[in-house]
Every structure is written in structure tokens, then in C-alpha cells.
Design a protein around this motif. Structure first.
Motif, PDB file in Angstrom:
ATOM      1  N   ASP A 185       0.738  -1.077   0.084  1.00  0.00           N
ATOM      2  CA  ASP A 185      -0.107  -0.020  -0.078  1.00  0.00           C
ATOM      3  C   ASP A 185       0.676   1.295   0.068  1.00  0.00           C
ATOM      4  O   ASP A 185       0.429   2.425   0.360  1.00  0.00           O
ATOM      5  N   ILE A 186       2.213   0.984  -0.536  1.00  0.00           N
ATOM      6  CA  ILE A 186       3.065   2.214  -0.347  1.00  0.00           C
ATOM      7  C   ILE A 186       3.522   2.375  -1.927  1.00  0.00           C
ATOM      8  O   ILE A 186       4.172   1.687  -2.300  1.00  0.00           O
ATOM      9  N   VAL A 229      -7.411 -13.020  -0.143  1.00  0.00           N
ATOM     10  CA  VAL A 229      -7.757 -13.111   1.114  1.00  0.00           C
ATOM     11  C   VAL A 229      -7.448 -11.729   1.942  1.00  0.00           C
ATOM     12  O   VAL A 229      -5.926 -11.558   1.933  1.00  0.00           O
ATOM     13  N   GLU A 230      -8.103 -10.954   2.369  1.00  0.00           N
ATOM     14  CA  GLU A 230      -7.621  -9.770   2.839  1.00  0.00           C
ATOM     15  C   GLU A 230      -7.139  -9.862   4.315  1.00  0.00           C
ATOM     16  O   GLU A 230      -7.851 -10.635   5.103  1.00  0.00           O
ATOM     17  N   THR A 231      -6.076  -9.278   4.483  1.00  0.00           N
ATOM     18  CA  THR A 231      -5.374  -9.456   5.946  1.00  0.00           C
ATOM     19  C   THR A 231      -5.839  -8.262   6.763  1.00  0.00           C
ATOM     20  O   THR A 231      -6.140  -7.352   6.123  1.00  0.00           O
ATOM     21  N   LYS A 232      -5.470  -8.446   7.954  1.00  0.00           N
ATOM     22  CA  LYS A 232      -5.950  -7.381   8.875  1.00  0.00           C
ATOM     23  C   LYS A 232      -5.005  -5.871   8.651  1.00  0.00           C
ATOM     24  O   LYS A 232      -5.733  -5.038   8.654  1.00  0.00           O
ATOM     25  N   TYR A 233      -3.726  -6.071   8.062  1.00  0.00           N
ATOM     26  CA  TYR A 233      -3.226  -4.844   7.866  1.00  0.00           C
ATOM     27  C   TYR A 233      -3.675  -4.151   6.597  1.00  0.00           C
ATOM     28  O   TYR A 233      -3.806  -3.230   6.548  1.00  0.00           O
ATOM     29  N   GLU A 234      -4.403  -5.102   5.470  1.00  0.00           N
ATOM     30  CA  GLU A 234      -4.823  -4.594   4.309  1.00  0.00           C
ATOM     31  C   GLU A 234      -6.208  -3.662   4.637  1.00  0.00           C
ATOM     32  O   GLU A 234      -6.329  -2.703   4.168  1.00  0.00           O
ATOM     33  N   ALA A 235      -6.707  -4.302   5.717  1.00  0.00           N
ATOM     34  CA  ALA A 235      -8.234  -3.753   6.249  1.00  0.00           C
ATOM     35  C   ALA A 235      -8.040  -2.239   6.688  1.00  0.00           C
ATOM     36  O   ALA A 235      -8.462  -1.201   6.455  1.00  0.00           O
ATOM     37  N   LYS A 236      -6.676  -2.069   7.535  1.00  0.00           N
ATOM     38  CA  LYS A 236      -6.325  -1.009   7.954  1.00  0.00           C
ATOM     39  C   LYS A 236      -5.911  -0.039   6.853  1.00  0.00           C
ATOM     40  O   LYS A 236      -6.147   1.173   6.939  1.00  0.00           O
ATOM     41  N   ALA A 237      -5.162  -0.464   5.673  1.00  0.00           N
ATOM     42  CA  ALA A 237      -4.755   0.638   4.886  1.00  0.00           C
ATOM     43  C   ALA A 237      -6.091   0.989   4.067  1.00  0.00           C
ATOM     44  O   ALA A 237      -6.010   2.040   3.504  1.00  0.00           O
ATOM     45  N   ALA A 238      -6.816   0.006   3.983  1.00  0.00           N
ATOM     46  CA  ALA A 238      -8.104   0.667   3.231  1.00  0.00           C
ATOM     47  C   ALA A 238      -8.948   1.566   3.776  1.00  0.00           C
ATOM     48  O   ALA A 238      -9.452   2.562   3.442  1.00  0.00           O
ATOM     49  N   GLU A 239      -9.094   1.414   5.045  1.00  0.00           N
ATOM     50  CA  GLU A 239      -9.586   2.293   6.030  1.00  0.00           C
ATOM     51  C   GLU A 239      -9.097   3.445   5.910  1.00  0.00           C
ATOM     52  O   GLU A 239      -9.631   4.684   6.150  1.00  0.00           O
ATOM     53  N   ALA A 240      -7.855   3.633   5.919  1.00  0.00           N
ATOM     54  CA  ALA A 240      -6.865   4.935   6.022  1.00  0.00           C
ATOM     55  C   ALA A 240      -6.993   5.682   4.716  1.00  0.00           C
ATOM     56  O   ALA A 240      -6.467   6.527   4.441  1.00  0.00           O
ATOM     57  N   GLY A 241      -7.618   4.887   3.837  1.00  0.00           N
ATOM     58  CA  GLY A 241      -7.760   5.545   2.191  1.00  0.00           C
ATOM     59  C   GLY A 241      -6.458   5.220   1.339  1.00  0.00           C
ATOM     60  O   GLY A 241      -6.211   6.210   0.216  1.00  0.00           O
ATOM     61  N   ARG A 242      -5.447   4.404   1.900  1.00  0.00           N
ATOM     62  CA  ARG A 242      -4.289   4.246   1.082  1.00  0.00           C
ATOM     63  C   ARG A 242      -4.565   3.172  -0.140  1.00  0.00           C
ATOM     64  O   ARG A 242      -5.228   2.299  -0.075  1.00  0.00           O
ATOM     65  N   ARG A 243      -3.970   3.557  -1.337  1.00  0.00           N
ATOM     66  CA  ARG A 243      -4.077   2.821  -2.466  1.00  0.00           C
ATOM     67  C   ARG A 243      -3.424   1.379  -2.372  1.00  0.00           C
ATOM     68  O   ARG A 243      -2.168   1.495  -1.955  1.00  0.00           O
ATOM     69  N   ARG A 244      -4.021   0.400  -2.754  1.00  0.00           N
ATOM     70  CA  ARG A 244      -3.256  -0.713  -2.648  1.00  0.00           C
ATOM     71  C   ARG A 244      -2.748  -1.296  -4.066  1.00  0.00           C
ATOM     72  O   ARG A 244      -3.602  -1.119  -5.211  1.00  0.00           O
ATOM     73  N   TYR A 245      -1.707  -1.849  -4.206  1.00  0.00           N
ATOM     74  CA  TYR A 245      -1.181  -2.411  -5.334  1.00  0.00           C
ATOM     75  C   TYR A 245      -1.113  -3.919  -5.368  1.00  0.00           C
ATOM     76  O   TYR A 245      -0.461  -4.257  -4.467  1.00  0.00           O
ATOM     77  N   TYR A 246      -1.541  -4.597  -6.341  1.00  0.00           N
ATOM     78  CA  TYR A 246      -1.619  -6.063  -6.339  1.00  0.00           C
ATOM     79  C   TYR A 246      -0.865  -6.507  -7.695  1.00  0.00           C
ATOM     80  O   TYR A 246      -1.433  -6.388  -8.835  1.00  0.00           O
ATOM     81  N   PHE A 247       0.625  -7.138  -7.530  1.00  0.00           N
ATOM     82  CA  PHE A 247       1.236  -7.332  -8.733  1.00  0.00           C
ATOM     83  C   PHE A 247       1.359  -8.957  -8.545  1.00  0.00           C
ATOM     84  O   PHE A 247       1.447  -9.715  -7.683  1.00  0.00           O
ATOM     85  N   ARG A 248       1.282  -9.442  -9.891  1.00  0.00           N
ATOM     86  CA  ARG A 248       1.198 -11.183 -10.175  1.00  0.00           C
ATOM     87  C   ARG A 248       2.315 -11.196 -11.227  1.00  0.00           C
ATOM     88  O   ARG A 248       2.093 -10.731 -12.199  1.00  0.00           O
ATOM     89  N   PHE A 249       3.443 -12.059 -11.020  1.00  0.00           N
ATOM     90  CA  PHE A 249       4.381 -12.350 -11.994  1.00  0.00           C
ATOM     91  C   PHE A 249       4.414 -13.731 -12.106  1.00  0.00           C
ATOM     92  O   PHE A 249       4.020 -14.525 -11.236  1.00  0.00           O
ATOM     93  N   LEU A 250       4.981 -14.280 -13.139  1.00  0.00           N
ATOM     94  CA  LEU A 250       5.079 -15.676 -13.503  1.00  0.00           C
ATOM     95  C   LEU A 250       6.660 -15.847 -13.646  1.00  0.00           C
ATOM     96  O   LEU A 250       7.004 -15.143 -14.369  1.00  0.00           O
ATOM     97  N   ARG A 251       6.901 -16.930 -13.047  1.00  0.00           N
ATOM     98  CA  ARG A 251       8.282 -17.526 -13.376  1.00  0.00           C
ATOM     99  C   ARG A 251       8.418 -18.059 -14.710  1.00  0.00           C
ATOM    100  O   ARG A 251       7.574 -18.811 -15.250  1.00  0.00           O
ATOM    101  N   THR A 252       9.152 -17.757 -15.653  1.00  0.00           N
ATOM    102  CA  THR A 252       9.346 -17.961 -16.984  1.00  0.00           C
ATOM    103  C   THR A 252      10.014 -19.452 -17.209  1.00  0.00           C
ATOM    104  O   THR A 252      10.629 -19.925 -16.262  1.00  0.00           O
TER     105      THR A 252
END
Length: 234
Positions: A175-176, A211-234
Motif C-alpha cells: 500500500d506504499i 484473502v484480505e489481511t488485517k493490515y490490508e483492511a487498515k490500509a483501506a480504512e486509511a484510504g491508502r491505495r493498494r497495489y496487487y502485482f502478479r508475476f510468472l516464473r518463465t
């Protein structure tokens, strides 16, 4: 899907170029003094559910979560996916106690715990032994002088690339914004990973089985943008 180097030019600017150091765990390892029951869990249950990198239990898939915190994501994935062996790494004693307590009370058979720096274990795992890995909301170390302590860097990616199977998925969330940029910079220099992104929505929307974690819920409540990255191993 795109390789990171083709898309990060629009995301990264003025990335900090401090030299990276070998990963080590920083911060507290325990909170309050454990109760008698909690101490017994660490003394008796932890050895039974500890990871033996040279002799992992047979499983259809093997997943790894690095820094599982309070264990919300780790435990939920273990319940949903009994076919998968899920390894959790967390140096913080309180989080390990929570997971051990749930393992014992629910009779979960598919979790193994490593209460130390993940680098130690990654170096002992056999090449190509993991089907999926998660790094969810790692400590951001926001001060400039502390950025070198951030978990996600090229050194860690090199270790993960060795133990992830071809087409294995690596999920990372933060969220940073500054950490998101330095994460992508690290991946830009690592050709063994491909970023699963076609457009901005791909890193702003949670995966379907998230699955949302407790930390992520706090970040959402504080209005911080969350970034979700997904990578594949080649």
C-alpha cells in the motif's frame, strides 16, 4: 502478459539507487511475554510443524508465504486448499503463535512454519520446488535511510527464481507507492519473471481468490491505495 521492462517506464521515476544488502530480518521478534500455553506451543508444536527443506511432505502443490504476519491469509489458503502444502515464514513470535494455535485447534495438516529469515530456507530448498509464493504488504521502511532494509529486491528475486517452478506465480501486494516503484524496478532487472499485467486495472484489482489481511483492511480504512502485482516464473 508483459515483461516488466516494457511497462514500468510509465510507473517508475527517480527510483532510489541505494546499493542493496543481503536480506536480514529487522524489527521486533516478539511482543508481550508469551503465556504458559503460548510458550508451550513454541516449545512443543513449532518443532513438529517446522520446515525441513530437504524433506518436504508430499503434496500436489507447494506454496510459500513470506512474512505472514497474523496468519490470516496463510490459514485461509490452507483451509481452502487442503491439497497444497503451505509454508509460512515469519520471524515475529506473536504471529507464529497464532498460526500454531490454529493448526492445533483445527487439526490443519498442510502448514509448515519457519520462524526465521526466509533467505536461510530458500537457499536449502531444491530448485523448482515451489508452485506459488506470496509477499503481502511487507514492512515498507519508509525512511530513505532504511530503504535498503526492504524485503523485495533483486537479491530476494534471485533466490525465488531458483526455487519457483516454470509458470509458478508470485503475488506481491503493498500500500506504499514508493515501495511499489522500487519493487517494479527490481523486477525490471530480473528477466526470469513476467508481469501479468495488460493495463492499470490489473494491479488495482484483487485476484479472485484473494484473502484480505488485517493490515490490508487498515490500509483501506486509511484510504491508502493498494497495489496487487502478479508475476510468472518463465
Amino acid at each position: 502478459m508483459m515483461r516488466v521492462k516494457r511497462v514500468t517506464r510509465v510507473v517508475i521515476s527517480d527510483v532510489d539507487k541505494e546499493s542493496e544488502q543481503e536480506l536480514r530480518s529487522y524489527g521486533r521478534r516478539r511482543g508481550r511475554k508469551p503465556s504458559a500455553r503460548q510458550a508451550a506451543l513454541l516449545r512443543e508444536a513449532l518443532p513438529r510443524f517446522a520446515v525441513d527443506p530437504a524433506a518436504l511432505p508430499e503434496a500436489a502443490q507447494t506454496w510459500l508465504e513470506i512474512g505472514f504476519g497474523g496468519g490470516e491469509h496463510l490459514l485461509s489458503q490452507a483451509r481452502r486448499n487442503p491439497h497444497a502444502l503451505i509454508i509460512g515464514c515469519e520471524p515475529y513470535e506473536d504471529g507464529v503463535i497464532k498460526v500454531l494455535s490454529a493448526i492445533e485447534s483445527e487439526g490443519l495438516k498442510n502448514i509448515r512454519v519457519h520462524m526465521s529469515d526466509v533467505r536461510d530456507m530458500l537457499r536449502q530448498l531444491a530448485p523448482g520446488s515451489l508452485d506459488r509464493a506470496f509477499i503481502l504488504f511487507p514492512d515498507p521502511w519508509p525512511k530513505r535511510k532504511h530503504r535498503k532494509r526492504r524485503l523485495v529486491n533483486s537479491l530476494l528475486l534471485d533466490l525465488l527464481a531458483r526455487v519457483l517452478k516454470p509458470n509458478a506465480e508470485l503475488r506481491i501486494a503493498t500500500d506504499i507507492g514508493d515501495y511499489a516503484r522500487t519493487m517494479l524496478e527490481a523486477f525490471r532487472q530480473e528477466p526470469r519473471f513476467v508481469w501479468r499485467a495488460e493495463g492499470p486495472g490489473d494491479w488495482r484489482v484483487q485476484p479472485a481468490d484473494w484473502v484480505e489481511t488485517k493490515y490490508e483492511a487498515k490500509a483501506a480504512e486509511a484510504g491508502r491505495r493498494r497495489y496487487y502485482f502478479r508475476f510468472l516464473r518463465t
